[in-house]
Design an enzyme around this catalytic site. Structure first.
Site, PDB file in Angstrom:
ATOM      1  N   ASP A  80      -2.694   7.983   3.093  1.00 54.80           N
ATOM      2  CA  ASP A  80      -1.839   7.967   1.908  1.00 54.80           C
ATOM      3  C   ASP A  80      -1.055   9.254   1.668  1.00 54.80           C
ATOM      4  OD1 ASP A  80      -3.774   9.786   0.783  1.00 54.80           O
ATOM      5  OD2 ASP A  80      -4.946   8.101   0.032  1.00 54.80           O
ATOM      6  N   SER A 125     -17.625   5.772   3.859  1.00 56.67           N
ATOM      7  CA  SER A 125     -18.850   4.989   4.048  1.00 56.67           C
ATOM      8  C   SER A 125     -19.527   5.337   5.371  1.00 56.67           C
ATOM      9  CB  SER A 125     -18.506   3.499   4.029  1.00 56.67           C
ATOM     10  OG  SER A 125     -17.544   3.228   5.031  1.00 56.67           O
ATOM     11  N   HIS A 148      -6.157   8.822  11.173  1.00 57.21           N
ATOM     12  CA  HIS A 148      -5.732   7.417  11.211  1.00 57.21           C
ATOM     13  C   HIS A 148      -4.248   7.239  10.921  1.00 57.21           C
ATOM     14  CE1 HIS A 148     -10.162   5.975  10.431  1.00 57.21           C
ATOM     15  NE2 HIS A 148      -9.976   6.496  11.616  1.00 57.21           N
ATOM     16  N   ALA A 191     -16.119  12.118  -6.368  1.00 56.51           N
ATOM     17  CA  ALA A 191     -15.504  13.294  -5.748  1.00 56.51           C
ATOM     18  C   ALA A 191     -14.648  14.073  -6.757  1.00 56.51           C
ATOM     19  CB  ALA A 191     -14.645  12.861  -4.563  1.00 56.51           C
ATOM     20  N   CYS A 196      14.970  -0.773  20.698  1.00 52.46           N
ATOM     21  CA  CYS A 196      14.651  -1.867  21.638  1.00 52.46           C
ATOM     22  C   CYS A 196      14.548  -3.228  20.956  1.00 52.46           C
ATOM     23  CB  CYS A 196      13.350  -1.545  22.373  1.00 52.46           C
ATOM     24  SG  CYS A 196      11.912  -1.641  21.297  1.00 52.46           S
ATOM     25  N   ARG A 209       0.841  -1.213   0.000  1.00 54.05           N
ATOM     26  CA  ARG A 209       0.000   0.000   0.000  1.00 54.05           C
ATOM     27  C   ARG A 209       0.871   1.257   0.000  1.00 54.05           C
ATOM     28  NH1 ARG A 209      -4.204  -0.074   4.600  1.00 54.05           N
ATOM     29  NH2 ARG A 209      -4.829   1.806   3.517  1.00 54.05           N
ATOM     30  N   CYS A 269       7.382   1.620  16.683  1.00 57.93           N
ATOM     31  CA  CYS A 269       7.697   0.356  17.358  1.00 57.93           C
ATOM     32  C   CYS A 269       6.398  -0.263  17.870  1.00 57.93           C
ATOM     33  CB  CYS A 269       8.677   0.636  18.501  1.00 57.93           C
ATOM     34  SG  CYS A 269       9.045  -0.839  19.455  1.00 57.93           S
ATOM     35  N   ASN A 326      -7.736   9.118   5.586  1.00 53.82           N
ATOM     36  CA  ASN A 326      -6.786   8.489   4.680  1.00 53.82           C
ATOM     37  C   ASN A 326      -5.375   8.536   5.244  1.00 53.82           C
ATOM     38  OD1 ASN A 326      -8.905   8.027   3.057  1.00 53.82           O
ATOM     39  ND2 ASN A 326      -8.479   9.664   1.598  1.00 53.82           N
ATOM     40  N   GLY A 376     -16.467  10.740   0.289  1.00 52.95           N
ATOM     41  CA  GLY A 376     -15.775   9.475  -0.005  1.00 52.95           C
ATOM     42  C   GLY A 376     -15.567   8.598   1.208  1.00 52.95           C
TER      43      GLY A 376
END
Ligand code: NAD
Length: 232
Positions: free
Chosen positions: A86, A171, A101, A213, A132, A52, A109, A84, A169
């Site tokens: 991206d 849901s 998000h 969109a 670590c 992705r 980590c 998004n 865009g």
């Protein structure tokens, strides 16, 4: 404004509700995007995100991203909240979008959550934390995890204060982002839902538009702020 995966669909990035392609067609994204999936099979989840990340890096912002950046320049106070991961809004010129998000381009980590700036791909993924030795994971919010508090608070404050809330865009199935249009409505805003499967019956101050969109948003910006070229 709140955006979801549908805004990047016209850049060639699949949403979670459409079939994945190629190697990943057999997997359900909602079953890969969880801490449990990473614990069960870290390599598989790491490789899905690596794929992705590559798709996002190769993609270009589409007319929807560009129109939202243009809209923010024309409206005195405008907050862009995105689900998004991206980075395409920033690449289109939007300044400091609230990324609810996280972002695919960062890793952290798995053990202590610290963001790691420099890491190298290994033959046996996932790579390890240089501090670590814990496994590295993408710095995105997985299903079942809490959203970054500062980002969520800023998004809620913007939803409470706005006059108009565009939800584009998405849901509206993933909480707590899905609550933002409801909060805006409760606080007296006009709310416009734009995606390919909005309910057709909506009563003002809620409006629902079934449209792409990348087609609707440039037309909207053009209708409100026509340029000499656009006046027929
Ligand atoms: P979703 O996959 O649940 O829903 C996508 C929505 O976009 C649908 O309502 C669909 O009708 C609409 N849509 C599809 N193409 C469109 C277009 N061209 N124009 C307008 N609308 C269109 O996505 P979601 O609501 O964002 O939630 C799923 C989760 O998936 C989020 O957490 C998000 O972080 C993650 N995700 C992100 C990306 C990305 O960063 N590009 C991609 C896939 C999933």
């Amino acid at each position: 404004m709140l955006t979801g995966a549908g805004v990047s669909a016209e850049s060639g990035l699949p949403t979670f509700r459409e079939a994945q392609t190629g190697l990943w067609a057999q997997y359900d994204p909602e079953e890969l995007a969880t801490p449990q999936a990473f614990r069960r099979n870290p390599r598989l989840v790491w490789e899905w995100y690596a794929w992705r990340r590559q798709l996002a890096a190769a993609a270009q912002p589409n007319p929807a991203h560009v129109a939202l950046a243009a809209l923010a320049q024309r409206v005195p106070e405008c907050t862009l909240i995105t689900q998004n991961v991206d980075g395409l809004h920033t690449r289109a010129g939007s300044v400091n979008p609230i990324e609810l998000h996280g972002n695919l381009s960062r890793v952290k980590c798995f053990d202590d959550g610290r963001v790691v700036e420099h890491w190298q791909a290994t033959a046996d993924p996932p790579p390890r934390c240089p501090d670590c030795g814990g496994m590295l994971r993408p710095d995105v919010v997985w299903f079942g995890e809490l959203l970054p508090r500062t980002a969520l608070d800023a998004a809620i404050a913007a939803a409470q204060a706005c006059d108009v809330f565009l939800s584009i865009g998405t849901s509206g199935l993933v909480e707590p982002a899905a609550a933002l249009p409801r909060i805006a409505l409760q606080c007296g805003a006009t709310v416009v839902l734009i995606n390919l499967d909005v309910p057709t019956r909506a009563t003002p101050p809620l409006y629902a538009i079934n449209a792409k969109a990348g087609e609707l948003l440039p037309a909207l910006v053009d209708a409100v702020w026509p340029t000499p070229d656009s006046i027929g």
